[in-house]
Write a protein that holds these residues in place. Sequence first.
Motif, short mmCIF file in Angstrom:
data_model
loop_
_atom_site.label_atom_id
_atom_site.label_comp_id
_atom_site.label_asym_id
_atom_site.label_seq_id
_atom_site.Cartn_x
_atom_site.Cartn_y
_atom_site.Cartn_z
N PHE A 34 0.92 -1.23 -0.12
CA PHE A 34 0.09 -0.05 0.14
C PHE A 34 1.10 1.35 0.07
O PHE A 34 0.84 2.10 0.69
CB PHE A 34 -0.94 0.16 1.21
N PHE B 282 6.76 5.68 3.62
CA PHE B 282 7.12 4.59 4.32
C PHE B 282 8.77 4.06 3.81
O PHE B 282 9.61 4.22 4.74
CB PHE B 282 6.42 3.40 4.47
N SER C 79 4.07 -2.61 -3.43
CA SER C 79 2.79 -2.92 -4.22
C SER C 79 1.97 -1.47 -3.84
O SER C 79 1.88 -0.90 -2.83
CB SER C 79 1.91 -3.95 -3.67
N CYS D 282 -0.26 7.13 -8.49
CA CYS D 282 0.78 6.87 -7.15
C CYS D 282 1.99 5.92 -7.73
O CYS D 282 3.09 6.46 -7.52
CB CYS D 282 0.18 6.06 -5.96
N ASP E 115 -2.34 -4.78 -7.59
CA ASP E 115 -3.11 -5.23 -6.72
C ASP E 115 -2.62 -6.29 -5.61
O ASP E 115 -2.07 -7.16 -6.18
CB ASP E 115 -4.25 -6.00 -7.45
N VAL F 112 2.36 9.29 4.84
CA VAL F 112 2.82 9.45 6.29
C VAL F 112 3.68 10.47 6.44
O VAL F 112 4.50 10.91 5.65
CB VAL F 112 3.44 7.80 6.69
C1 LIG Z 1 -3.47 5.16 3.10
S1 LIG Z 1 -2.75 5.06 1.54
C2 LIG Z 1 -1.14 4.54 2.03
C3 LIG Z 1 -0.14 5.58 1.63
C4 LIG Z 1 1.40 5.51 1.88
N1 LIG Z 1 1.87 5.10 3.19
C5 LIG Z 1 2.25 6.65 1.51
O1 LIG Z 1 3.21 7.08 2.42
O2 LIG Z 1 2.23 7.22 0.59
C6 LIG Z 1 -3.45 3.45 1.14
C7 LIG Z 1 -2.73 3.05 -0.26
O3 LIG Z 1 -3.20 1.74 -0.65
C8 LIG Z 1 -3.66 1.44 -1.94
N2 LIG Z 1 -4.39 0.37 -2.16
C9 LIG Z 1 -5.69 0.18 -1.97
N3 LIG Z 1 -5.91 -1.14 -2.28
C10 LIG Z 1 -5.03 -1.73 -3.04
C11 LIG Z 1 -4.64 -3.24 -3.34
N4 LIG Z 1 -5.73 -3.98 -3.28
N5 LIG Z 1 -3.43 -3.47 -3.70
C12 LIG Z 1 -2.49 -2.44 -3.53
N6 LIG Z 1 -2.68 -1.35 -3.08
C13 LIG Z 1 -4.00 -0.88 -2.76
C14 LIG Z 1 -4.10 2.82 -2.38
O4 LIG Z 1 -4.28 3.06 -3.69
C15 LIG Z 1 -3.54 4.00 -1.30
O5 LIG Z 1 -2.56 4.59 -2.02
#
Ligand SMILES: C[S@@+](CC[C@H](N)C(=O)[O-])C[C@H]1O[C@@H](n2cnc3c(N)ncnc32)[C@H](O)[C@@H]1O
Length: 341
Positions: A7, A13, A28, A34, A49, A305
């Motif tokens: 994510f 991170f 991932s 993004c 995904d 974050v």
């Molecule tokens: C709260 S954000 C995290 C951001 C990250 N910690 C950063 O510093 O930018 C959650 C992320 O999970 C991704 N996400 C959601 N479902 C996902 C999936 N099935 N597979 C991979 N990424 C996914 C979203 O696109 C989003 O960018």
Amino acid sequence: MKFIDLFAGIGGFRTGFERAGFECVFTSEIDSACQEVYEQNFGEKPFGDITKIEPEFLPDFDILLAGFPCQPFSISGRKLGFEDTRGTLFFNICQIIEQKQPSVVVLENVKHLIHHDKKRTFKVIIESLKNLGYKVSYKILNAKDFGVPQNRERIFIIASKYKIFDFSKLRKKTTPKLRDFLDNEGDFEILDKSEYTLIEQIREQETGLLFAGYRNKGTWRKGVRPNTEHLSRVHRQPNRIYSIDGVHPTIPSQETSGRFFIYIPEQDIVRKLTINECYRLMGFPENFKKHRRLSENYRQVGNSVAIPVIEEIAKSILKQNLLIDEPQTEIVGNLQMLLFS
Ligand SMILES: C[S@@+](CC[C@H](N)C(=O)[O-])C[C@H]1O[C@@H](n2cnc3c(N)ncnc32)[C@H](O)[C@@H]1O
């Protein structure tokens, strides 16, 4: 000292762990905007995904990092094990943990996660990690305690195989002022005096915010995209203006037109915080490459974050020796003493 970045967003991170000397071996992130930014900055396009990942094909790593979306679980069984979370993204994280057995897992989420679904979501997460054989600790951390002037509270859950992570060992810093993170020059969007009202005496809030005034009714709706009014607290309080001698409120992901307004006492002006300043309040490096669309930048940075918090966690994982099975080291040491005495 290898980690995987799940994510990953735009790599908040990753930046924090790399600063502490760790190496990223897998990423991932499903969102294409993004992914683009991630690739520009780190030279690799994330896998998409997470639900399509076969855990056994992942490279080996020591630490799993995930700022995962919060989803409801429909708990069917009584075990509260991760099998009960099937169909959620947390289930996919657990599958990877079970297969790859990392020494440490760092999860991050909004602080509301604790109360989500009458506290059941949180309970299931903690129990699932324990059932996988991990020692689990958690704490709400505020970015303003780690060197950036932003009141941003997030929950961190750290699961470790050998020794429990001690949050009290994190080194905190004195909170800086917002003014020290601002640009002195630029094409600033300054509000006309008719658009806002300053209160007589600036009010300091417990959070370190200095409430200076508000945008007048009728003007604050400017910039709200139709049908998004319900999305965030900021939409309900976008009219609040804070002084730069305090901290800034949380930069949210839903505020895609960046309606954050700050009061500069010495010039007696109210201006919009710039997008570069938003990235600085999250601890991103000055040369971080952004997306070409401004609204995308606001969404991405708000979803990210506060990097200094992550960097301190990474350093503390090392200092607390969480990657090493210390009891075994002790046993080996004792055996050596027995053998050689
Ligand atoms: C709260 S954000 C995290 C951001 C990250 N910690 C950063 O510093 O930018 C959650 C992320 O999970 C991704 N996400 C959601 N479902 C996902 C999936 N099935 N597979 C991979 N990424 C996914 C979203 O696109 C989003 O960018």
